[in-house]
Design an enzyme around this catalytic site. Structure first.
Site, PDB file in Angstrom:
ATOM      1  N   GLU A 178      10.638 -39.560  49.574  1.00 17.87           N
ATOM      2  CA  GLU A 178      11.646 -38.517  49.758  1.00 17.87           C
ATOM      3  C   GLU A 178      11.259 -37.245  49.018  1.00 17.87           C
ATOM      4  O   GLU A 178      11.397 -36.136  49.538  1.00 17.87           O
ATOM      5  CB  GLU A 178      13.000 -39.008  49.261  1.00 17.87           C
ATOM      6  CG  GLU A 178      14.119 -37.991  49.383  1.00 17.87           C
ATOM      7  CD  GLU A 178      15.459 -38.545  48.939  1.00 17.87           C
ATOM      8  OE1 GLU A 178      16.489 -38.004  49.364  1.00 17.87           O
ATOM      9  OE2 GLU A 178      15.478 -39.521  48.170  1.00 17.87           O
TER      10      GLU A 178
ATOM     11  N   TRP B 210      19.699 -29.477  60.535  1.00 21.94           N
ATOM     12  CA  TRP B 210      20.490 -30.691  60.674  1.00 21.94           C
ATOM     13  C   TRP B 210      21.238 -30.660  62.018  1.00 21.94           C
ATOM     14  O   TRP B 210      21.069 -31.558  62.848  1.00 21.94           O
ATOM     15  CB  TRP B 210      21.433 -30.832  59.485  1.00 21.94           C
ATOM     16  CG  TRP B 210      20.781 -31.442  58.297  1.00 21.94           C
ATOM     17  CD1 TRP B 210      20.987 -32.708  57.804  1.00 21.94           C
ATOM     18  CD2 TRP B 210      19.787 -30.857  57.435  1.00 21.94           C
ATOM     19  NE1 TRP B 210      20.180 -32.938  56.700  1.00 21.94           N
ATOM     20  CE2 TRP B 210      19.440 -31.812  56.460  1.00 21.94           C
ATOM     21  CE3 TRP B 210      19.153 -29.616  57.395  1.00 21.94           C
ATOM     22  CZ2 TRP B 210      18.498 -31.577  55.457  1.00 21.94           C
ATOM     23  CZ3 TRP B 210      18.213 -29.364  56.402  1.00 21.94           C
ATOM     24  CH2 TRP B 210      17.893 -30.333  55.458  1.00 21.94           C
TER      25      TRP B 210
ATOM     26  N   ASP C 250      22.393 -46.952  48.570  1.00 23.74           N
ATOM     27  CA  ASP C 250      23.746 -46.957  49.123  1.00 23.74           C
ATOM     28  C   ASP C 250      23.956 -45.763  50.053  1.00 23.74           C
ATOM     29  O   ASP C 250      24.833 -44.942  49.853  1.00 23.74           O
ATOM     30  CB  ASP C 250      24.779 -46.954  47.993  1.00 23.74           C
ATOM     31  CG  ASP C 250      24.569 -45.811  47.000  1.00 23.74           C
ATOM     32  OD1 ASP C 250      23.582 -45.050  47.158  1.00 23.74           O
ATOM     33  OD2 ASP C 250      25.378 -45.691  46.070  1.00 23.74           O
ATOM     34  N   GLU C 251      23.133 -45.698  51.107  1.00 22.35           N
ATOM     35  CA  GLU C 251      23.166 -44.567  52.035  1.00 22.35           C
ATOM     36  C   GLU C 251      22.774 -45.066  53.413  1.00 22.35           C
ATOM     37  O   GLU C 251      23.621 -45.416  54.207  1.00 22.35           O
ATOM     38  CB  GLU C 251      22.243 -43.454  51.532  1.00 22.35           C
ATOM     39  CG  GLU C 251      22.452 -42.131  52.233  1.00 22.35           C
ATOM     40  CD  GLU C 251      21.828 -40.990  51.448  1.00 22.35           C
ATOM     41  OE1 GLU C 251      21.767 -39.895  51.995  1.00 22.35           O
ATOM     42  OE2 GLU C 251      21.411 -41.198  50.284  1.00 22.35           O
TER      43      GLU C 251
END
Length: 757
Positions: free
Chosen positions: A636, A424, A354-355
Site C-alpha cells: 500500500e 475514485w 478490518d477493511e
C-alpha cells in the site's frame, strides 16, 4: 438458463445458531420416466455451502459473495442432474450457513448486521422428467435447522470449529438430531435475486510451507513463502477438548508475527480437538497472510503437517510477461498475486485488515492491468452493476467503495462526508473504458453507459464558475510518499489540478464511448465539456513554458498522459518532469493519482530512458524497493516496511494493495510491446521499446481473437523480434527507428539493426 420464477421462501432457524445447518429430504415423483434435468438455485443472507446426497454440489466457496444487498443478491444456479441421478432412495438437501458480509463485521467502524439481522437461505430445486413433468423442492417451513461444528465465524476475525460437534449425519436420510428444530420464514423480496454475471470464489491452489521454526519469544511460526489470501487446511489428532489457535499476518517484525497492520481484525482461527482424527478447513472466513503462528499443536509441527489454501474468484489467466531482469519479473509476479488476493468476489483494496472494501479509486487506475493479466470481463461487469445501483440511489454520486457499506458508518470530522471524488468516482468511466479496450464487449459497454453519463454530468455540476473542479473533498494524490504516515492525503499535487485533469479525461473518454454507442448528441455534449475543461485547465493551471500549478511529478504526469497540453507547453512540461525526476534521484514522488501515469508521460515526451530509470530504481520509494525487501505482493505504501525491518507506523499499512502495481500496464505495452490498436485487439500494436539494460522480453495475451505473443531480444546486430498474430486480426509492427509495418495472421520474425540502447 431461463430466469426462474421463485416460489421458495427465505428461511432462518427458529433457534439461533452461529453457523446453522438447514436440511430437508424428499423422494422423486414416480411414474414420469427418467430424470431429464435438475437445477438447484441457492442464495443466502450470509454465505452458504450446498449439499445434495451427502456431497457438496460445487467447488465454490463464500457464495453468494458480496453485492449491493439492498437491491441485488446473487444466486448460484447449479446443474445437479448427475448428482441427483446418483442418489438411490430419499434425497437429502443440506445448506451450511455462515455470517459472511451481510451479517458479520464490516469496516474499521465494526458495523454489524448491516444488511440483515438473520443468517438465512433460499433455495429452489427444479427437477424435470422425461415426460415433461416438473417437481419443485423449495425452502419453506418443512425444513429443519440445527447447530454445526462452527461455533464462531467472521470475515475479519476468523473461525472457530469444535470438532467434537462435527458430524455428517445431518446429510443422511432419516436424520433427527439433538438440538434440531424448525425454521421460520424471513420477510424477503425475491425480486432482489439475480444471477451471477461474474465467476464464483473457488479454491485456487494449495501451497506448502517453506519453513517452520520457533521465534525468539517461543512462538511456532510457519512461512508459506508467498503473501496469499485464504486459510489453512490440515488433519490432526490430539487430546479431546484441547485447542489449536492460528494467527495470521503478512509480515514478521523483529522476528515475530507482525499483526499491528491488521488493526482490529483478529484474523485468528481455532480448532477444538475431538480426540480422533480431525480435519480443519475454515471456509467461512479468509485471511491475507504469508505467516501463521500456531499454538497448541499436538506433537511436532513440520512442513508436511498443513497447507495454505489460496482462494480467489475463478479468473482465467490470460496475460504473461517476463524479461531479462529477475527483479522486474518478481515485481510482475507481485502484481499478479496482488490482483489474485484482492479479487475475492469484490475488487478490494486489501484482504487482511478490518477493511477489505471495493475502493473505486484503486480499481480505476488498476483496471487496464487487471484486464490484461486475467479475464475480468464478467467479474468487473458484475461489480459495475452494483456501482450503478449505488449511484442511482445516491443521486448520481459514485461512492468511495462498491458495495457502499460506508454510507452506514457514522460520519466524523476525521473522515470526509462522501461526495464525488476524482479518480475514485471516475471509476464509473475508467473501468468500462478499460474493459472496452481489452475485450471489445459492446453489450457490456452499453450496460455501463448510464452510470458513466450520470457521473460526468454530476461532476460538471460541481465545477466552479471558472470551469475548474476545485470544490469539495478530494483524495488527490493519495499516499504521496512525502506525506506523513498519519496524514496520507497531504500531497504535493494541487487537488484542483488533479480533479480537473480527471474531469477532462472522463469527459473525453465518454465522448468517444458515446460515439461508439451511437449517442451522437451525448458525444457532442461531452466533447464540448472536455474542450471547456481543457481551456480552463490551461488558463488557470499552465504557464506559457509548460509549468503546471504545484509543480510536482503528479501534475505533469496527468497533464501529459491525459492530453491536456499542446505544444510548446507539452515539451516544456516533459522537460520539467524529467528535471523533477532527476532531482529526486529517480525515486518515486507520486501517489495513487500520479504513479499509474508517470511512465507513460515520460515515454510520450521522448524520455524513455528516464522512465526505465524510475522503473529500475531500488532505493525507497521505488517499485523495486519492496522486491529488495522480500515482498511477494504490491504494498500500500512505498515504505510499508522500513529498511530496518520495522513496519511503517501509519495506521494504513497493507502489504497487499494492488493499486501501485498499475505500472505493469506500461510494462506490458512498452517493455513487452503488446497493446490493443483497436478495442478487443481486433487490431494489435506490437511496439517494444527496449531500454534500461534489458536484453530480452516475452509477452503474451489471450485476446478475444486468439493468442498474441511478442518476443524481442537485443543481439550484437540489433533488435530481433518474433510475433504471433491470431487469425482474423492484423498487427501494426512499430520498431525503433523504422517505418510501421502491417503484419497479417501467423508467425513473423523481424529484425532491426543498431537498435541497442
Amino acid at each position: 438458463m431461463s430466469e426462474p420464477t421463485w416460489s421458495a421462501q427465505l428461511i432462518a432457524p427458529v433457534i439461533d445458531h452461529d453457523a446453522p445447518l438447514l436440511r430437508t429430504e424428499f423422494s422423486l415423483d414416480d411414474g414420469h420416466g427418467e430424470l431429464a434435468s435438475a437445477r438447484w438455485l441457492v442464495s443466502a443472507q450470509g454465505v452458504f455451502e450446498a449439499y445434495l446426497g451427502g456431497v457438496p454440489v460445487s467447488a465454490d466457496v463464500l457464495s453468494p459473495g458480496w453485492s449491493s444487498y439492498e437491491w441485488r443478491i446473487r444466486y448460484r444456479d447449479y446443474d445437479v442432474t448427475d448428482a441427483l441421478a446418483a442418489v438411490d432412495g430419499p434425497v437429502v438437501l443440506g445448506l451450511a450457513l455462515g455470517s459472511g458480509w451481510s451479517h458479520g463485521r464490516l469496516t474499521w467502524k465494526s458495523l454489524r448486521n448491516v444488511y440483515a439481522d438473520d443468517v438465512a437461505a433460499i433455495a429452489q430445486l427444479e427437477i424435470t422428467f422425461a415426460d415433461g413433468h416438473m417437481q419443485t423442492v423449495i425452502t419453506d417451513q418443512n425444513w429443519t435447522a440445527g447447530p454445526s461444528a462452527v461455533v464462531e465465524n467472521d470475515i475479519y476475525d476468523g473461525e472457530t470449529i469444535d470438532a467434537r460437534l462435527a458430524s455428517d449425519a445431518w446429510l443422511a436420510p432419516g436424520f433427527s438430531g439433538e438440538g434440531w428444530d424448525g425454521v421460520r420464514p424471513v420477510d424477503f423480496d425475491t425480486a432482489k435475486l439475480a444471477p451471477y454475471i461474474g465467476p464464483p470464489v473457488v479454491r485456487h491452489e494449495r501451497i506448502e510451507p517453506v519453513a517452520v521454526w520457533t521465534s525468539p519469544a517461543g512462538h511456532t511460526l510457519v512461512d508459506f513463502g508467498q503473501n496469499l489470501v485464504g486459510w489453512l487446511e490440515f488433519s490432526v489428532q490430539g487430546e479431546a477438548g484441547s485447542a489449536i489457535t492460528i494467527k495470521h499476518a503478512e509480515v514478521l517484525e523483529h522476528d515475530e508475527l507482525g499483526t499491528r497492520p491488521l488493526r482490529t481484525a483478529l484474523a485468528t482461527d481455532r480448532l477444538i480437538l475431538s480426540g480422533g482424527i480431525d480435519h480443519f478447513e475454515p471456509t467461512f472466513t479468509f485471511h491475507g497472510f504469508r505467516y501463521a503462528q500456531l499454538e497448541g499443536w499436538p506433537g511436532e509441527l513440520t512442513p508436511d503437517s498443513l497447507v495454505a489454501v489460496v482462494v480467489s474468484s475463478e479468473l482465467r489467466r490470460i496475460g504473461e510477461f517476463e524479461c531479462s531482469d529477475e527483479e522486474l519479473n518478481q515485481l510482475h509476479r507481485n502484481v499478479v498475486w496482488g490482483q489474485r488476493g484482492n479479487f475475492v468476489d469484490v475488487p478490494t483494496d486489501c484482504p487482511q485488515r478490518d477493511e477489505r472494501l471495493g475502493w473505486t479509486g484503486d480499481l480505476a487506475v488498476f483496471a487496464p492491468t487487471a484486464a490484461f493479466l486475467f479475464d475480468v470481463n464478467g467479474f468487473l461487469r458484475d461489480w459495475l452493476v452494483d456501482l450503478d445501483l449505488e449511484q442511482v440511489h445516491a443521486d448520481g454520486q459514485v461512492p468511495f467503495v462498491i458495495p457502499d457499506v460506508l454510507k452506514y458508518a457514522p460520519h466524523e470530522g476525521k473522515w470526509p462526508k462522501p461526495e464525488t471524488a476524482a479518480i475514485w468516482s471516475d471509476a464509473a468511466v475508467w473501468v468500462p473504458w478499460a474493459l472496452w479496450q481489452a475485450y471489445g464487449d459492446r453489450d457490456g459497454l452499453a450496460a455501463a453507459y448510464p452510470a458513466m453519463v450520470a457521473h460526468v454530468r454530476r461532476t460538471a455540476r460541481l465545477t466552479s464558475e471558472n470551469g475548474l473542479w476545485d470544490t469539495g473533498f478530494q483524495f488527490g494524490d493519495w499516499l504521496d510518499p512525502a506525506a506523513p504516515p498519519d496524514r496520507p492525503g497531504d500531497a504535493r499535487a494541487d487537488k484542483g489540478v488533479v480533479a480537473t485533469a480527471c474531469l477532462f479525461r472522463s469527459a473525453s473518454l465518454l465522448a468517444e464511448l458515446a460515439t461508439v454507442l451511437d449517442h451522437d448528441e451525448d458525444a457532442a455534449s461531452f466533447a464540448e465539456l472536455a474542450e471547456r475543461t481543457k481551456a480552463a485547465f490551461d488558463e488557470h493551471y499552465v504557464s506559457e513554458d509548460g509549468r503546471v500549478q504545484s509543480d510536482c511529478a503528479t501534475v505533469y504526469a496527468l497533464a501529459i498522459t491525459f492530453g491536456l497540453l499542446d505544444e510548446p507547453q507539452l515539451t516544456g512540461a516533459g522537460n520539467r518532469l524529467v528535471q523533477l525526476v532527476r532531482q529526486n534521484g529517480h525515486r518515486i514522488a507520486t501517489g495513487f493519482a500520479g504513479t499509474p501515469y508517470i511512465s507513460d508521460a515520460l515515454t510520450a515526451t521522448g524520455h524513455l530512458d528516464v522512465a526505465y530509470q524510475i522503473l529500475l530504481e531500488r532505493e525507497c520509494p521505488s517499485w523495486l524497493y519492496p522486491v529488495s525487501m522480500g515482498a511477494t505482493t504490491i504494498w500500500e505504501r512505498w515504505d510499508s516496511m522500513l529498511p530496518d525491518g520495522t513496519i511503517n507506523p501509519g495506521e494504513m499499512t497493507s502489504f497487499n494493495h494492488y493499486a501501485l502495481g498499475a505500472v505493469a500496464d506500461w510494462m506490458h505495452r512498452v517493455v513487452g510491446g503488446l497493446a490493443a490498436a483497436e478495442p478487443g485487439y481486433s487490431r494489435i500494436r506490437i511496439a517494444p521499446q527496449p531500454g534500461g539494460g534489458l536484453t530480452w522480453a516475452r509477452t503474451s495475451l489471450e485476446t478475444p481473437h486468439g493468442r498474441v505473443t511478442v518476443r524481442w531480444e537485443l543481439t550484437e546486430d540489433g533488435l530481433e523480434i518474433e510475433a504471433d498474430v491470431p487469425a482474423g486480426t492484423a498487427a501494426d509492427l512499430v520498431l525503433p527507428g523504422a517505418e510501421p509495418v502491417v503484419l497479417g495472421p501467423g508467425r513473423h520474425v523481424r529484425s532491426r539493426t543498431h537498435a541497442r540502447n
